[in-house]
Design a protein around this motif. Structure first.
Motif, mmCIF file in Angstrom:
data_model
loop_
_atom_site.group_PDB
_atom_site.id
_atom_site.type_symbol
_atom_site.label_atom_id
_atom_site.label_comp_id
_atom_site.label_asym_id
_atom_site.label_seq_id
_atom_site.Cartn_x
_atom_site.Cartn_y
_atom_site.Cartn_z
ATOM 1 N N SER A 1 40.108 34.420 43.419
ATOM 2 C CA SER A 1 41.364 35.081 43.064
ATOM 3 C C SER A 1 41.222 35.798 41.725
ATOM 4 O O SER A 1 40.607 35.265 40.787
ATOM 5 C CB SER A 1 42.493 34.050 42.991
ATOM 6 O OG SER A 1 43.685 34.647 42.541
ATOM 7 N N TYR A 2 41.806 36.991 41.635
ATOM 8 C CA TYR A 2 41.754 37.784 40.406
ATOM 9 C C TYR A 2 43.095 38.490 40.196
ATOM 10 O O TYR A 2 43.807 38.793 41.154
ATOM 11 C CB TYR A 2 40.649 38.851 40.496
ATOM 12 C CG TYR A 2 39.279 38.280 40.740
ATOM 13 C CD1 TYR A 2 38.470 37.905 39.675
ATOM 14 C CD2 TYR A 2 38.802 38.115 42.041
ATOM 15 C CE1 TYR A 2 37.206 37.372 39.904
ATOM 16 C CE2 TYR A 2 37.536 37.575 42.268
ATOM 17 C CZ TYR A 2 36.748 37.210 41.203
ATOM 18 O OH TYR A 2 35.514 36.673 41.427
ATOM 19 N N GLU A 3 43.391 38.767 38.936
ATOM 20 C CA GLU A 3 44.551 39.583 38.585
ATOM 21 C C GLU A 3 44.053 40.875 37.967
ATOM 22 O O GLU A 3 43.437 40.871 36.884
ATOM 23 C CB GLU A 3 45.452 38.844 37.597
ATOM 24 C CG GLU A 3 46.731 39.581 37.245
ATOM 25 C CD GLU A 3 47.713 39.695 38.413
ATOM 26 O OE1 GLU A 3 48.502 40.655 38.429
ATOM 27 O OE2 GLU A 3 47.684 38.810 39.299
ATOM 28 N N ARG B 1 44.788 43.928 35.982
ATOM 29 C CA ARG B 1 45.860 44.285 35.048
ATOM 30 C C ARG B 1 46.063 45.794 34.949
ATOM 31 O O ARG B 1 47.175 46.283 34.892
ATOM 32 C CB ARG B 1 45.567 43.690 33.671
ATOM 33 C CG ARG B 1 45.565 42.158 33.690
ATOM 34 C CD ARG B 1 45.683 41.576 32.317
ATOM 35 N NE ARG B 1 44.492 41.856 31.515
ATOM 36 C CZ ARG B 1 44.218 41.235 30.363
ATOM 37 N NH1 ARG B 1 45.047 40.325 29.888
ATOM 38 N NH2 ARG B 1 43.123 41.533 29.688
ATOM 39 N N GLU C 1 47.491 41.128 42.268
ATOM 40 C CA GLU C 1 46.575 40.056 42.651
ATOM 41 C C GLU C 1 45.604 40.523 43.732
ATOM 42 O O GLU C 1 45.982 41.214 44.673
ATOM 43 C CB GLU C 1 47.360 38.847 43.156
ATOM 44 C CG GLU C 1 46.461 37.650 43.472
ATOM 45 C CD GLU C 1 47.209 36.462 44.029
ATOM 46 O OE1 GLU C 1 46.953 35.330 43.568
ATOM 47 O OE2 GLU C 1 48.059 36.657 44.927
ATOM 48 N N GLY D 1 41.004 34.285 38.354
ATOM 49 C CA GLY D 1 41.950 33.222 38.636
ATOM 50 C C GLY D 1 41.254 32.030 39.271
ATOM 51 O O GLY D 1 40.128 31.690 38.904
#
Length: 287
Positions: free
Chosen positions: A10-12, A14, A68, A256
């Motif tokens: 999981s990654y955000e 930005r 996300e 994440g």
């Protein structure tokens, strides 16, 4: 032997777009077959896959947008290891090595074998050449380096680990590779999952181990001693960790959660075969 494994990353993102290159898919080799697999992302974006022929590593490239991003991958893999009595596995003279193996004799970014040459030759140079010498190097690293989570960083090299005597699987692998190359044994950095690792070390994770070229094939060694080599699902191999990252990110991204799982399943004959430790020399790759 059949193994099922799952990965969720999981990654955000930005500020976007951001580019990702993943290396989490099971390699397809003559000794590792992918029975089935599934791949999905939460963002509906094009996925581009590339295969590196020398290593069979599968690179997945995508571009994500702000918000996300979750990547989920699952596969069922069948493994058929080559097994040999260690005494029958000999080293190969540099003059007789295949050309594709030669790059794994050289120092690399994280494996400064030239800086460790004097020590390696004094410690291992006079040992009987063959699988036993590589095992002696593996055992030395395991005895003299302490496993300590969070004790190193992404820039820690073999020389750093040799001096500090602590690290994680990545650091154990880099040090063993550097010592092997210092005595003219081709060695490479390979990634998989830490099948059989003690839960006290943390949740299931990616794992780094070593392959040394002996007797015409790549044999597996786990210098950290934390997992069971027979249960390693091959993802990628290279000169060191710089060639084999499970995720390379280009952009403003915050990592994440990370979830991995692996377990044995029934093979085509309906029998579940659990990986186990063995004193045999084992190989899962003919390339």
């Amino acid at each position: 032997m059949a193994l099922r494994y799952e990965v969720e990353l999981s990654y955000e993102v930005r500020n976007g777009p951001a580019d990702f290159i993943f290396n989490v898919q099971a390699a397809r080799t003559p000794r590792q077959w992918v029975g089935w697999e599934s791949l999905a992302t939460t963002q509906f974006v094009p996925l581009q896959e590339f295969v590196d022929p020398p290593s069979a590593a599968r690179f997945l490239r995508l571009q994500a947008y702000p918000g996300e991003l979750v990547l989920r991958y699952a596969a069922k893999v069948q493994l058929q290891h080559h097994r040999q009595h260690p005494a029958d596995v000999q080293e190969i003279r540099v003059a007789d090595l295949p050309g594709t193996v030669l790059p794994f004799l050289y120092p690399s970014r994280y494996c400064e074998s030239d800086k460790l040459n004097a020590f390696a030759m004094a410690q291992f140079g006079s040992l009987w050449q063959g699988h036993a010498r590589v095992q002696a190097i593996c055992d030395w690293v395991q005895r003299h380096v302490a496993f300590a989570s969070g004790s190193s960083s992404g820039t820690t090299s073999a020389v750093d680990t040799f001096q500090e005597r602590r690290g994680v699987c990545r650091d154990f692998a880099h040090l063993m590779i550097a010592l092997c190359r210092a005595v003219n044994i081709p060695a490479r950095f390979t990634t998989g999952l830490d099948y059989g690792a003690d839960p006290a070390l943390g949740p299931t994770d990616f794992h780094a181990y070593v392959e040394a070229y002996l007797g015409g094939r790549w044999y597996m060694f786990d210098p950290s001693g934390t997992a069971i080599p027979m249960g390693f699902v091959r993802l990628a191999s290279g000169r060191d960790a710089a060639d084999t990252a499970y995720a390379s990110i280009f952009g403003d991204v915050v990592p994440g959660r990370r979830m991995l799982a692996i377990h044995a399943e029934a093979g085509p004959d309906g029998v579940v075969r659990e990986p186990y430790r063995t004193t045999d020399a084992i190989s899962s790759s003919d390339i």
